[in-house]
Write a protein that holds these residues in place. Structure first.
Motif, PDB file in Angstrom:
ATOM      1  N   GLU A 167       0.808  -1.215   0.000  1.00  0.00           N
ATOM      2  CA  GLU A 167       0.000   0.000   0.000  1.00  0.00           C
ATOM      3  C   GLU A 167       0.846   1.271   0.000  1.00  0.00           C
ATOM      4  N   GLN A 168       2.137   1.150   0.306  1.00  0.00           N
ATOM      5  CA  GLN A 168       2.968   2.336   0.477  1.00  0.00           C
ATOM      6  C   GLN A 168       3.309   3.023  -0.837  1.00  0.00           C
ATOM      7  N   VAL A 169       3.411   2.270  -1.906  1.00  0.00           N
ATOM      8  CA  VAL A 169       3.776   2.828  -3.200  1.00  0.00           C
ATOM      9  C   VAL A 169       2.737   2.421  -4.237  1.00  0.00           C
ATOM     10  N   GLY A 170       2.187   3.402  -4.936  1.00  0.00           N
ATOM     11  CA  GLY A 170       1.222   3.109  -5.986  1.00  0.00           C
ATOM     12  C   GLY A 170       1.924   2.765  -7.285  1.00  0.00           C
ATOM     13  N   SER A 171       1.191   2.821  -8.366  1.00  0.00           N
ATOM     14  CA  SER A 171       1.742   2.472  -9.680  1.00  0.00           C
ATOM     15  C   SER A 171       2.734   3.513 -10.185  1.00  0.00           C
ATOM     16  N   GLY A 172       2.652   4.737  -9.646  1.00  0.00           N
ATOM     17  CA  GLY A 172       3.503   5.823 -10.130  1.00  0.00           C
ATOM     18  C   GLY A 172       2.965   6.472 -11.388  1.00  0.00           C
ATOM     19  N   LYS A 173       1.837   5.962 -11.878  1.00  0.00           N
ATOM     20  CA  LYS A 173       1.234   6.486 -13.108  1.00  0.00           C
ATOM     21  C   LYS A 173      -0.093   7.147 -12.757  1.00  0.00           C
ATOM     22  N   PRO A 174      -0.319   8.381 -13.209  1.00  0.00           N
ATOM     23  CA  PRO A 174      -1.575   9.061 -12.875  1.00  0.00           C
ATOM     24  C   PRO A 174      -2.786   8.318 -13.429  1.00  0.00           C
ATOM     25  N   SER A 175      -3.947   8.642 -12.891  1.00  0.00           N
ATOM     26  CA  SER A 175      -5.176   8.022 -13.362  1.00  0.00           C
ATOM     27  C   SER A 175      -5.523   8.496 -14.774  1.00  0.00           C
ATOM     28  N   THR A 176      -6.266   7.658 -15.476  1.00  0.00           N
ATOM     29  CA  THR A 176      -6.883   8.081 -16.733  1.00  0.00           C
ATOM     30  C   THR A 176      -7.977   9.089 -16.387  1.00  0.00           C
ATOM     31  N   VAL A 177      -8.046  10.176 -17.135  1.00  0.00           N
ATOM     32  CA  VAL A 177      -9.088  11.178 -16.925  1.00  0.00           C
ATOM     33  C   VAL A 177      -9.961  11.235 -18.173  1.00  0.00           C
ATOM     34  N   THR A 178     -11.252  10.990 -18.000  1.00  0.00           N
ATOM     35  CA  THR A 178     -12.172  11.027 -19.143  1.00  0.00           C
ATOM     36  C   THR A 178     -13.393  11.864 -18.793  1.00  0.00           C
ATOM     37  N   LYS A 179     -13.858  12.650 -19.750  1.00  0.00           N
ATOM     38  CA  LYS A 179     -14.933  13.614 -19.512  1.00  0.00           C
ATOM     39  C   LYS A 179     -16.196  13.217 -20.272  1.00  0.00           C
ATOM     40  N   TRP A 180     -17.338  13.344 -19.599  1.00  0.00           N
ATOM     41  CA  TRP A 180     -18.625  13.116 -20.230  1.00  0.00           C
ATOM     42  C   TRP A 180     -18.996  14.339 -21.059  1.00  0.00           C
ATOM     43  N   THR A 181     -19.265  14.158 -22.342  1.00  0.00           N
ATOM     44  CA  THR A 181     -19.556  15.273 -23.248  1.00  0.00           C
ATOM     45  C   THR A 181     -21.048  15.564 -23.365  1.00  0.00           C
ATOM     46  N   GLY A 182     -21.863  14.728 -22.746  1.00  0.00           N
ATOM     47  CA  GLY A 182     -23.304  14.833 -22.902  1.00  0.00           C
ATOM     48  C   GLY A 182     -23.844  13.703 -23.751  1.00  0.00           C
ATOM     49  N   LYS A 183     -22.959  13.114 -24.543  1.00  0.00           N
ATOM     50  CA  LYS A 183     -23.346  11.984 -25.388  1.00  0.00           C
ATOM     51  C   LYS A 183     -22.371  10.817 -25.302  1.00  0.00           C
ATOM     52  N   ASP A 184     -21.113  11.135 -24.993  1.00  0.00           N
ATOM     53  CA  ASP A 184     -20.079  10.102 -25.002  1.00  0.00           C
ATOM     54  C   ASP A 184     -18.935  10.544 -24.097  1.00  0.00           C
ATOM     55  N   TRP A 185     -17.858   9.739 -24.087  1.00  0.00           N
ATOM     56  CA  TRP A 185     -16.687  10.030 -23.261  1.00  0.00           C
ATOM     57  C   TRP A 185     -15.550  10.573 -24.125  1.00  0.00           C
ATOM     58  N   PHE A 186     -14.826  11.548 -23.559  1.00  0.00           N
ATOM     59  CA  PHE A 186     -13.658  12.110 -24.231  1.00  0.00           C
ATOM     60  C   PHE A 186     -12.477  12.032 -23.262  1.00  0.00           C
ATOM     61  N   THR A 187     -11.416  11.324 -23.643  1.00  0.00           N
ATOM     62  CA  THR A 187     -10.270  11.128 -22.752  1.00  0.00           C
ATOM     63  C   THR A 187      -9.378  12.359 -22.755  1.00  0.00           C
ATOM     64  N   LEU A 188      -9.186  12.924 -21.563  1.00  0.00           N
ATOM     65  CA  LEU A 188      -8.339  14.105 -21.388  1.00  0.00           C
ATOM     66  C   LEU A 188      -6.900  13.721 -21.062  1.00  0.00           C
ATOM     67  N   ARG A 189      -6.730  12.588 -20.365  1.00  0.00           N
ATOM     68  CA  ARG A 189      -5.388  12.104 -20.025  1.00  0.00           C
ATOM     69  C   ARG A 189      -5.408  10.592 -20.020  1.00  0.00           C
ATOM     70  N   ARG A 190      -4.492   9.993 -20.758  1.00  0.00           N
ATOM     71  CA  ARG A 190      -4.419   8.541 -20.839  1.00  0.00           C
ATOM     72  C   ARG A 190      -3.572   7.995 -19.700  1.00  0.00           C
ATOM     73  N   GLY A 191      -4.127   7.103 -18.930  1.00  0.00           N
ATOM     74  CA  GLY A 191      -3.389   6.409 -17.874  1.00  0.00           C
ATOM     75  C   GLY A 191      -3.449   4.926 -18.110  1.00  0.00           C
ATOM     76  N   SER A 192      -3.586   4.150 -17.046  1.00  0.00           N
ATOM     77  CA  SER A 192      -3.553   2.688 -17.193  1.00  0.00           C
ATOM     78  C   SER A 192      -4.916   2.108 -17.529  1.00  0.00           C
ATOM     79  N   VAL A 193      -5.992   2.904 -17.392  1.00  0.00           N
ATOM     80  CA  VAL A 193      -7.331   2.424 -17.694  1.00  0.00           C
ATOM     81  C   VAL A 193      -7.731   2.865 -19.098  1.00  0.00           C
ATOM     82  N   TYR A 194      -8.276   1.930 -19.878  1.00  0.00           N
ATOM     83  CA  TYR A 194      -8.760   2.230 -21.226  1.00  0.00           C
ATOM     84  C   TYR A 194     -10.265   1.995 -21.264  1.00  0.00           C
ATOM     85  N   LEU A 195     -11.011   3.031 -21.612  1.00  0.00           N
ATOM     86  CA  LEU A 195     -12.475   2.882 -21.721  1.00  0.00           C
ATOM     87  C   LEU A 195     -12.825   2.259 -23.065  1.00  0.00           C
TER      88      LEU A 195
END
Length: 195
Positions: A167-195
């Motif tokens: 638990e002391q050390v995470g992956s070191g990689k930021p989270s994936t950031v994705t935004k709801w556009t009202g109809k779909d998702w738009f990825t703002l930052r790619r991390g380890s999760v892929y939608l």
């Protein structure tokens, strides 16, 4: 400042202090949402870069969101699949999100549920917190609690001895950031999760 126990960390953050703890990605600075300005000042962070709300569960974050019934069904399907985990969803914000969390665009808020048992217990006690990486704006994030304790002397940092080694050390990689556009998702930052 010395490291603090998880119970002391909860007490400090509930009285409006800035705290730090590890996550499944990189360590976080955290504060009560109403006190978000403290993090912007501490990091010298531009107000154009909002903080995200981190919670113990999807349910805990629901009051901060605003959308149609159909949208909530879509969002919950994503949350059920990826939370807890390294995904930040940027969704329409309700009136309950303090303007200080996203000073220049109060219409949206990023939310995340970390996959970290100790931090989940902390967040269950504090409620959702405004969070961001631990660094001065423009510098790389600090990756160890020891480095954070040395660099940010005014921050209450969770004692590493309270954590399991994994638990002391995470992956070191930021989270994936994705935004709801009202109809779909738009990825703002790619991390380890892929939608």
């Amino acid at each position: 400042m010395a490291f603090v126990s998880s119970q002391d960390l909860v007490s400090h953050v509930l009285t409006g202090k800035v705290v730090s703890f590890p996550t499944d990605t990189i360590p976080a600075l955290a504060v009560q949402p109403e006190a978000s300005a403290l993090i912007f000042a501490l990091k010298k962070r531009p107000l154009s870069k909002p903080l995200i709300l981190m919670g113990a569960s999807w349910t805990d974050l629901l009051p901060y969101l605003s959308g149609s019934r159909e949208e909530f069904v879509i969002w919950e399907a994503i949350a059920q699949r990826y939370f807890p985990g390294a995904l930040t969803l940027v969704l329409p914000a309700s009136f309950q999100v303090p303007k200080a969390t996203n000073p220049q665009d109060s219409s949206n808020i990023g939310i995340r549920v970390p996959n970290h048992p100790t931090v989940s217990k902390i967040l269950a006690q504090t409620g959702p917190l405004s969070t961001t990486s631990v660094n001065q704006s423009g510098e790389p994030p600090l990756e160890t609690l020891e480095a954070i304790n040395q660099r940010f002397s005014s921050v209450f940092v969770l004692d590493p001895s309270e954590l399991n080694p994994e638990e002391q050390v995470g992956s070191g990689k930021p989270s994936t950031v994705t935004k709801w556009t009202g109809k779909d998702w738009f990825t703002l930052r790619r991390g380890s999760v892929y939608l």
